[in-house]
Design a protein around this motif. Sequence first.
Motif, short mmCIF file in Angstrom:
data_model
loop_
_atom_site.label_atom_id
_atom_site.label_comp_id
_atom_site.label_asym_id
_atom_site.label_seq_id
_atom_site.Cartn_x
_atom_site.Cartn_y
_atom_site.Cartn_z
N GLU A 1 0.82 -1.21 0.00
CA GLU A 1 0.00 0.00 0.00
C GLU A 1 0.85 1.26 0.00
N ASN A 2 2.08 1.16 0.48
CA ASN A 2 2.94 2.34 0.54
C ASN A 2 3.70 2.60 -0.75
N LEU A 3 3.45 1.82 -1.78
CA LEU A 3 4.04 2.05 -3.09
C LEU A 3 3.02 2.76 -3.96
N VAL A 4 3.38 3.96 -4.43
CA VAL A 4 2.47 4.77 -5.24
C VAL A 4 3.17 5.14 -6.54
N LEU A 5 2.49 4.93 -7.65
CA LEU A 5 3.08 5.15 -8.97
C LEU A 5 2.31 6.24 -9.72
N SER A 6 3.05 7.02 -10.50
CA SER A 6 2.43 8.09 -11.26
C SER A 6 3.20 8.28 -12.56
#
Length: 368
Positions: free
Chosen positions: A343-348
């Motif tokens: 959940e702490n991995l965020v991609l953009s």
Amino acid sequence: MARVIERNLRRFNEIVRGRIRKDLKRYVNHGEMLGRKGRETVSIPVPNIDIPHFQHGSKGSGGTGQGEGEVGQPIGSGQDEGDGTGIAGTEPGRHIREVEVSLDELAEILGDELELPNILPKGQDSIQSKKDKYNTISRTGPDSLRHFKRTYKQALKRQISSGTYNPDRPIIIPDREDERYRSWTSVPMPQANAAIIYIMDVSGSMTDEQKELVRIESFWIDTWLRSQYEGVQRRYVVHDAVAHEVDEDTFYRVRESGGTRISSAYEKAVSIISREFPAEEWNIYIFQFSDGDNWGEDSQESTQYLVENLLQVCNLFCYGQVRSPYGSGEFIKDLRKLEADFENLVLSEIDSKEGIYDSIKTFLGKGR
């Protein structure tokens, strides 16, 4: 009069902040608010707020006008807008006024407009530490903290006021009421409880345009996180085939060259965390920016290292992939395979400056 001025100033500030809120996305995407003044404010260009008024032409330049006319057509001299050549004109132009907004106000506006949740710091880092400082005087205390100068001064004052002081025979004997002692107060010491590590790919496929996107987005990320923590420590890592820890100025100015090994940057980040920011005491944020180009055999090693060493200790690991005419853009595909498990991995994906606003909301919208 003072009340009228204060009321008008307050009204003007409300109008300005309303304009900033309305145009925030444009300011964010194009970096128009990045002119810092000192550490606490940024300069924001906003259009002048004009009060409608009549403007008289020069004497004898015209007469009474008749007919339908057009919206915006000048009255009087009949001068039109020029192309900047020729003799000086007399018509007023449009000017830009700069107003100053504190970083705290800016963070509040950003949070409201992006609907960012407040961050809940983990562990003991949300608690301020306290330090005792000997900066006061008390009438009680141990003999080891007796303040001799203050004690004898008090005794002298007492004897003078009571008439028992003899200047010819200046004997001063303090009694119990004269004794003074050093004492302390507990001063709250804010802990620098958030660490941000910025990682940027500076290999040959990253251009100045991509680095400008990183600079703008990093400014807004900093602004928000500073509003959520008492103190923020920042570290900067650049990499091509080899990673280096650098200062902020170098981070934004270094020239691009060489190949790409993302794992080298991850190894450097782990080294920084181990040296300065133990995970049990710090809220750790990592923001990585790259065009997604990586040496083929290194991608698997990088994702494995990320899982085993960084995602275990970070509040948030954000990967922003900027579009480059030279990069392959493949690395984000490898990271997407991990999203469901962390959940702490965020991609953009940031295709252009117009994508910065949405990227910031993607990164910070989880409130971690």
